[in-house]
Design a protein around this motif. Structure first.
Motif, PDB file in Angstrom:
ATOM      1  N   GLU A  79     150.444  29.133  83.289  1.00 56.91           N
ATOM      2  CA  GLU A  79     150.299  27.908  82.845  1.00 56.91           C
ATOM      3  C   GLU A  79     149.521  26.672  83.290  1.00 56.91           C
ATOM      4  N   TRP A  80     148.290  27.103  83.505  1.00 58.22           N
ATOM      5  CA  TRP A  80     147.478  26.331  84.488  1.00 58.22           C
ATOM      6  C   TRP A  80     146.625  25.360  83.206  1.00 58.22           C
ATOM      7  N   ILE A  81     146.495  25.694  81.978  1.00 58.82           N
ATOM      8  CA  ILE A  81     145.596  24.791  81.255  1.00 58.82           C
ATOM      9  C   ILE A  81     146.462  24.262  80.010  1.00 58.82           C
ATOM     10  N   THR A  82     145.695  23.322  79.355  1.00 57.82           N
ATOM     11  CA  THR A  82     146.385  22.825  78.108  1.00 57.82           C
ATOM     12  C   THR A  82     145.301  22.693  77.366  1.00 57.82           C
ATOM     13  N   ALA A  83     145.503  22.925  75.890  1.00 62.09           N
ATOM     14  CA  ALA A  83     144.403  22.794  74.896  1.00 62.09           C
ATOM     15  C   ALA A  83     144.845  21.916  73.911  1.00 62.09           C
ATOM     16  N   ASP A  84     144.029  20.976  73.267  1.00 59.69           N
ATOM     17  CA  ASP A  84     144.314  20.132  72.503  1.00 59.69           C
ATOM     18  C   ASP A  84     144.273  20.798  70.953  1.00 59.69           C
ATOM     19  N   ALA A  85     145.442  20.835  70.055  1.00 58.68           N
ATOM     20  CA  ALA A  85     145.401  21.558  69.109  1.00 58.68           C
ATOM     21  C   ALA A  85     144.226  21.109  67.865  1.00 58.68           C
ATOM     22  N   HIS A 144     136.885  29.947  51.026  1.00 64.01           N
ATOM     23  CA  HIS A 144     138.336  29.577  51.575  1.00 64.01           C
ATOM     24  C   HIS A 144     137.948  28.572  52.829  1.00 64.01           C
ATOM     25  N   ILE A 145     137.224  27.632  52.512  1.00 65.65           N
ATOM     26  CA  ILE A 145     137.121  26.524  53.631  1.00 65.65           C
ATOM     27  C   ILE A 145     138.411  25.843  53.956  1.00 65.65           C
ATOM     28  N   ASN A 146     138.987  26.216  55.252  1.00 64.46           N
ATOM     29  CA  ASN A 146     140.157  25.853  55.456  1.00 64.46           C
ATOM     30  C   ASN A 146     139.849  24.918  56.881  1.00 64.46           C
ATOM     31  N   THR A 147     141.077  23.826  57.118  1.00 63.54           N
ATOM     32  CA  THR A 147     141.111  23.320  58.178  1.00 63.54           C
ATOM     33  C   THR A 147     142.134  24.340  59.309  1.00 63.54           C
ATOM     34  N   PHE A 148     141.903  24.055  60.502  1.00 61.74           N
ATOM     35  CA  PHE A 148     142.309  24.976  61.281  1.00 61.74           C
ATOM     36  C   PHE A 148     142.972  24.390  62.589  1.00 61.74           C
ATOM     37  N   LYS A 149     143.758  24.804  63.277  1.00 65.85           N
ATOM     38  CA  LYS A 149     144.072  24.339  64.684  1.00 65.85           C
ATOM     39  C   LYS A 149     143.986  25.099  65.691  1.00 65.85           C
ATOM     40  N   PHE A 150     144.029  24.729  66.995  1.00 60.09           N
ATOM     41  CA  PHE A 150     143.810  25.742  68.065  1.00 60.09           C
ATOM     42  C   PHE A 150     145.118  25.900  68.724  1.00 60.09           C
ATOM     43  N   VAL A 151     145.648  27.005  69.135  1.00 61.66           N
ATOM     44  CA  VAL A 151     146.853  27.441  69.831  1.00 61.66           C
ATOM     45  C   VAL A 151     146.646  28.151  71.097  1.00 61.66           C
TER      46      VAL A 151
END
Length: 758
Positions: free
Chosen positions: A432-438, A418-425
């Motif tokens: 609300e101090w940080i941002t994360a690139d998906a 099950h090799i999948n692509t994934f995103k970061f959330v």
């Protein structure tokens, strides 16, 4: 006519006295006269007949007398004597068995001088009774019953019978012999015989008893005497019941079940193994006992179904597809009772047969029991991505400008198939101090980092990052049934209604299945119906309340739903209170109805109408529909499951069930926790941890219903009392209207539509 034999033993003692004048002494002379006679019992006559004659020579006349058994003692009136001639007559039959043990009639004979009646001679007479064969041998019981094990060895006593004959045992008339006249059924595996010891006979057999060939034997035994003229006999019946023992090994006849298990799944029934056994059902010789071989890590256990005798193979430890994709097992089967084996090799006359037998084999015969090879496939399931490495430490200065790059996370999907692509959330980020690139998992600052902020604890600021793959979202459903197989699990699951390309069950058979959400399902509340059936076809239709949360757009959506579900408990309390109030009002109404009845004065020609009215727009006062439950999530568990209780032989219905909130378009989730520590500088360590598919994502989110809201959100209007009968109410917004009583007449009401005034 039978020959008459009479034996009369005459013991005559005669005393003769001679006077010796020259010496003055008396000399005694002793004389014995002996004759022998015999009499046969049951002589038919004709009567009377002469038995014999007692002769006594004297110069004078004598008279003969005879007394004792056969005359004036039992048996009476059988004998008599002629007083003048001394002839003895027989007047009837004599029974040998009725005479005492000596088998003789004892009498006393006397001879008296007729001239003076003086006693001349006295002696005893014994008449011997000869036995004839008039009694057959008789058994102590006409019927004997005995139960022996099927494993009973040849040459070992089975049963002993007893018989006796009332005839003279010293003659052939009273001598008996035993013989087996018949054996039913006649089988080639066993042969019965009898050995005699006096008046007893013991039954034995040669060969092997076999319950499958004969459950019982009926043996007819004869006891016969050896009478010279006639031989008499009698019989008895022997019932030999055979008790089934384990002389048949169970053999595998088939297997049913999926033969596969999903990785990390436990408590799931993988296979059912069927066996056949010729021994009696439900006996220790029939009950199967299974053993698993080649399972060093003890992933599986096997138990016996007490009704069907099947072997139930269950996985008890989680397996990892990446470590092994299948498991080969060898399963052997035997019985609870010890096994024995007996087979006739050769029939040998008049002695024990040659046999081939086994009893209590133990470990002496390692290949004796049947085995079956099974292969259990391990199905790969979607594992969450894993952050690499698990720990990173970074030093960051406070008050750095917004948008400053902090670090980049790296995650890897460990699935084999099950090799999948994934995103970061981004997950928890209180300030609300940080941002994360998906896509890149690049972390940057979104606000000025302040070491003195209340969000900072011990110079550390915590945040959470998820790595989410694109596998379908699913939740587990588990059904339980307290009945024993085959009246319970595994169950059959079926979704009802319009669910095509929206929802599906995978797999459709088992104890725990997955409710899979397709990509076309939108976020929000969904009500599904699922049919759950046991092996006998008894089923229940279960309501499932499912809430889909789009965590990508609102990562904290599950938090809101949890709080809403908790508030829903308060709504339930209000509902209960309202019911109690209604009951109280009903009781008060009953009390009021007991007062004096007041009658209404009706007007003549009055018309009454029922007016249909409508409430305000439906939904304004909407409440939670009946039958909808909101349950508190147990945060100590890794996954939420729906449990359906059952009783009797069917699955018992629960009014409705809630499923864990799931994230739209997201399945396997990895979580990383970010800690920002500040002194003069900020040191940030990033801890990463993986969670499992579907139940490791947003950990154990509270199930809730979309329709159920907090008590504060329900615009339920409180009742307002405007006025009561016979009470005057004023309002500043209305002019007072007064109608004098003396100016009002009911007839005025009839002309209200004329427009006239008075």
């Amino acid at each position: 006519m039978r020959t008459l034999h009479v034996t009369i033993l005459l013991a005559l003692f005669i005393w003769t006295m001679y006077a010796l004048a020259d010496t003055g002494k008396i000399r005694q002379k002793r004389a014995w006269i002996i004759d022998s006679f015999s009499i046969e019992e049951e002589n038919p006559g004709p009567f009377p007949y002469i038995l014999g004659k007692i002769e006594l020579t004297r110069a004078y006349l004598v008279s003969f007398e005879l007394q004792g058994q056969g005359i004036d003692k039992e048996p009476k009136d059988v004998l008599s004597i002629n007083k003048d001639t001394g002839e003895i007559y027989v007047h009837g039959k004599v029974d040998y068995e009725a005479v005492d043990k000596s088998k003789k009639l004892k009498l006393q004979f006397e001879a008296r001088n007729k001239s003076n009646n003086a006693l001349d001679t006295r002696f005893g007479v014994e008449i011997k009774i000869l036995d004839i064969n008039d009694n057959p041998p008789l058994f102590q019981s006409a019927k004997y019953e005995v139960t022996v094990d099927e494993s009973h060895l040849q040459g070992k006593e089975v049963l002993t019978v007893l018989a006796s004959d009332k005839d003279d045992p010293s003659t052939k008339n009273g001598t008996l012999f035993f013989t087996i006249k018949s054996v039913t059924p006649k089988t080639d595996n066993a042969e019965f015989y009898i050995q005699q010891q006096g008046e007893s006979g013991t039954i034995y057999f040669n060969g092997c008893l076999d319950y499958e060939k004969a459950q019982k034997y009926t043996i007819l035994v004869e006891a016969k005497d050896d009478g010279e003229k006639i031989k008499l006999s009698s019989t008895c019946t022997l019932i030999v019941k055979i008790l089934d023992k384990n002389n048949n090994l169970p053999e595998f006849s088939g297997k049913t079940g999926p033969g596969k298990v999903k990785e990390r799944e436990t408590g799931f029934e993988v296979l059912r193994l069927q066996v056949t056994d010729k021994d009696s059902p439900s006996s220790e010789a029939w009950n199967a006992k299974y053993t698993i071989q080649n399972d060093k890590k003890q992933f599986f256990k096997i138990e016996t179904d007490p009704v069907t005798n099947e072997g139930i193979l269950t996985v008890v430890k989680p397996m990892d597809y990446e470590e092994q994709s299948y498991q080969n097992l060898t399963i052997s089967v035997q019985n609870e009772a010890p096994y024995f084996y007996c087979k006739v090799k050769k029939h040998v006359p008049n002695t024990m047969w040659e046999l081939e037998n086994i009893k209590n084999p133990g470990t002496s015969f390692p290949n004796l029991y049947k085995t079956i090879q099974v292969s259990i496939n391990v199905e790969d399931v979607n594992d969450p991505p894993v952050f690499i490495p698990p720990l990173i430490e970074v030093v960051v200065m406070e008050n750095i400008k917004v948008g400053t790059f902090i670090t980049t996370f790296t995650a890897k999907d460990m699935d084999g198939s099950h090799i999948n692509t994934f995103k970061f959330v981004k997950g928890e980020d209180i300030g609300e101090w940080i941002t994360a690139d998906a896509k890149t998992a690049q972390i940057s600052t979104a606000k000025i980092l302040d070491r003195e902020s209340p969000f900072v604890v011990n110079s550390t600021y915590r945040a959470t990052l998820y790595a989410v793959d694109d596998e379908p979202t699913m939740a587990n459903i588990t059904a339980v049934d307290p009945d024993l197989p085959p009246y319970s699990s595994p169950f059959y699951f079926e979704l009802l209604g319009d669910v095509k390309e929206k929802w599906r069950i995978d797999p459709g058979h088992g104890t725990t299945v997955n409710l899979v959400k397709e990509n076309s399902v939108y976020s929000g509340y969904h009500l599904l119906q699922i049919k759950i059936s046991d092996q006998q076809g008894c089923h229940v239709i279960q309501n499932l309340s499912v809430t889909v949360c789009d965590c990508s757009s609102n990562p904290n959506c599950h938090v809101t739903m949890v709080s809403g579900a908790r508030i829903g408990a308060g709504a339930a309390l209000i509902f209960v209170i309202a019911v109690l109030v209604l009951i109280a009002m009903f009781l008060m109404a009953l009390l009021i109805s007991c007062k004096t009845e007041k009658k209404m004065i009706l007007m003549d020609e009055g018309l009454g109408y029922l007016v249909t009215t409508n409430t305000e727009n439906p939904g304004t006062d909407c409440m939670v529909p009946a039958g909808v439950n909101v349950n508190q999530t147990d945060y100590s568990k890794e996954q939420n499951t729906v449990k359906v209780s059952s009783q009797a032989n069917a699955v018992q219905s629960i009014p409705s069930t809630n499923i864990q909130v799931v994230c739209k378009g997201q399945q396997a989730v990895s979580q990383v926790q970010m800690q920002v520590r500040t002194d003069q500088t900020f040191q940030r360590s990033i801890r990463r941890s993986s969670t499992r598919s579907s139940y490791r994502g947003i950990r154990n989110v509270q199930r809730l219903l979309a329709l159920q809201t907090s008590d504060k959100e329900l615009d339920v209007y409180e009742p307002h009392c405007y006025a009561d009968e016979d009470k005057f109410t004023t309002s500043a917004e209305l002019d007072a209207i007064s109608i004098p009583e003396n100016d009002f007449h009911p007839a005025m009401l009839r002309n209200l539509d004329t427009g006239s005034t008075t």
